[in-house]
Design a protein around this motif. Structure first.
Motif, PDB file in Angstrom:
ATOM      1  N   TYR A 106      31.662  -5.922  -4.326  1.00 37.17           N
ATOM      2  CA  TYR A 106      32.886  -6.557  -4.786  1.00 37.17           C
ATOM      3  C   TYR A 106      33.958  -5.510  -5.048  1.00 37.17           C
ATOM      4  N   ARG A 161      34.184 -15.176  -5.900  1.00 35.25           N
ATOM      5  CA  ARG A 161      34.795 -14.574  -7.092  1.00 35.25           C
ATOM      6  C   ARG A 161      33.740 -14.037  -8.051  1.00 35.25           C
ATOM      7  N   LYS A 162      33.874 -12.784  -8.416  1.00 37.32           N
ATOM      8  CA  LYS A 162      32.952 -12.176  -9.381  1.00 37.32           C
ATOM      9  C   LYS A 162      33.384 -12.446 -10.812  1.00 37.32           C
ATOM     10  N   THR A 163      34.702 -12.541 -11.035  1.00 37.37           N
ATOM     11  CA  THR A 163      35.258 -12.717 -12.370  1.00 37.37           C
ATOM     12  C   THR A 163      34.765 -14.007 -12.999  1.00 37.37           C
ATOM     13  N   THR A 220      41.823 -10.120  -9.771  1.00 35.04           N
ATOM     14  CA  THR A 220      40.561 -10.844  -9.706  1.00 35.04           C
ATOM     15  C   THR A 220      39.558 -10.035  -8.889  1.00 35.04           C
ATOM     16  N   MET A 247      36.122 -20.837  -6.631  1.00 35.21           N
ATOM     17  CA  MET A 247      37.449 -21.090  -7.167  1.00 35.21           C
ATOM     18  C   MET A 247      37.688 -22.588  -7.183  1.00 35.21           C
ATOM     19  N   LYS A 302      44.771 -19.247  -4.196  1.00 29.97           N
ATOM     20  CA  LYS A 302      45.171 -18.546  -5.420  1.00 29.97           C
ATOM     21  C   LYS A 302      46.352 -17.618  -5.144  1.00 29.97           C
ATOM     22  N   ASP A 313      43.609 -21.060 -10.475  1.00 27.05           N
ATOM     23  CA  ASP A 313      42.198 -21.326 -10.216  1.00 27.05           C
ATOM     24  C   ASP A 313      41.974 -22.725  -9.662  1.00 27.05           C
ATOM     25  N   GLN A 318      39.656 -20.151  -0.518  1.00 23.80           N
ATOM     26  CA  GLN A 318      39.668 -20.040  -1.979  1.00 23.80           C
ATOM     27  C   GLN A 318      40.557 -18.890  -2.442  1.00 23.80           C
ATOM     28  N   ILE A 319      40.476 -17.772  -1.760  1.00 23.20           N
ATOM     29  CA  ILE A 319      41.277 -16.597  -2.136  1.00 23.20           C
ATOM     30  C   ILE A 319      42.765 -16.847  -1.879  1.00 23.20           C
ATOM     31  N   TRP A 376      36.719  -9.812  -6.241  1.00 26.03           N
ATOM     32  CA  TRP A 376      36.269 -10.620  -5.110  1.00 26.03           C
ATOM     33  C   TRP A 376      35.119  -9.954  -4.368  1.00 26.03           C
TER      34      TRP A 376
END
Length: 217
Positions: free
Chosen positions: A81, A145-147, A88, A177, A130, A154, A126-127, A90
């Protein structure tokens, strides 16, 4: 916020793999991207259409993988990631894929009003929802998403995932997301259940049963 029929989005995602030859799509293509093993189509109605993996190179460069190629072993890992421009965290392969599309759209000065993707394309969807603050739908969506917790923009993406599609739960410690709609198909697929034709069918079943809205958002 632009709204789009989910069933139509599913058919477009299925057609994205043969978009330039598909009777109902080819005339709607304003421009297309084929760069660094990334494909995308910008349609005349402002929809950005992103197919998933269609070559070995895609899997090597971008996807989760557990294969050996020569002396290089690609393995499924949660330790892959990096931060995006938004801050964020990723999955780095998915972020790299999305960035090729993002840079192309920016160079061309195109503004998407909706994004539709499948599989690897759903990760980028998804990316990018955002990044641009626009709505989109990802079919067979892996987790990019790692966050943890909520982040800005979102909620723009709808992830439609079959509950018998293991790709949708990977990587294990990452997150989707937006909103995730998990679909239980009337009949589980024997063999690969990740293909868009199976998602077209399950969307139809879910909507007929009143379990899925007709449009998103």
């Amino acid at each position: 916020m632009h709204r789009y029929p989910i069933a139509t989005a599913a058919l477009l995602a299925e057609a994205s793999y043969t978009a330039k030859k598909h009777a109902s799509v080819k005339s709607k293509i304003k421009d297309s991207l084929d760069e660094d093993d990334v494909q995308a189509y910008f349609l005349t109605n402002g929809v950005l259409l992103i197919p998933g993996s269609n070559s070995v190179a895609d899997y090597i460069r971008y996807n989760l993988r557990m294969i050996g190629l020569g002396k290089t072993r690609y393995r499924m890992s949660d330790e892959i990631y990096q931060p995006g421009a938004s801050g964020t965290i990723w999955h780095q392969g998915f972020l790299a894929h999305a960035k090729v599309i993002y840079d192309w759209m920016e160079r061309k000065n195109y503004k998407a009003n909706y994004i539709i993707g499948h599989s690897l394309g759903a990760a980028s969807t998804q990316i990018l929802t955002k990044s641009w603050g626009v709505a989109g739908i990802g079919f067979a969506s892996p987790r990019p998403r790692k966050t943890r917790g909520r982040v800005k923009n979102d909620g723009f993406c709808l992830c439609i995932n079959r509950d018998d599609d293991m790709v949708c739960d990977l990587p294990g410690t990452f997150h989707h997301m937006g909103r995730v709609h998990r679909c239980k198909a009337k009949r589980s697929v024997f063999g690969p259940d990740h293909a868009m034709k199976h998602y077209v069918k399950v969307v139809e079943e879910q909507q007929e049963a009143g379990l899925m809205t007709k449009k998103w958002p």
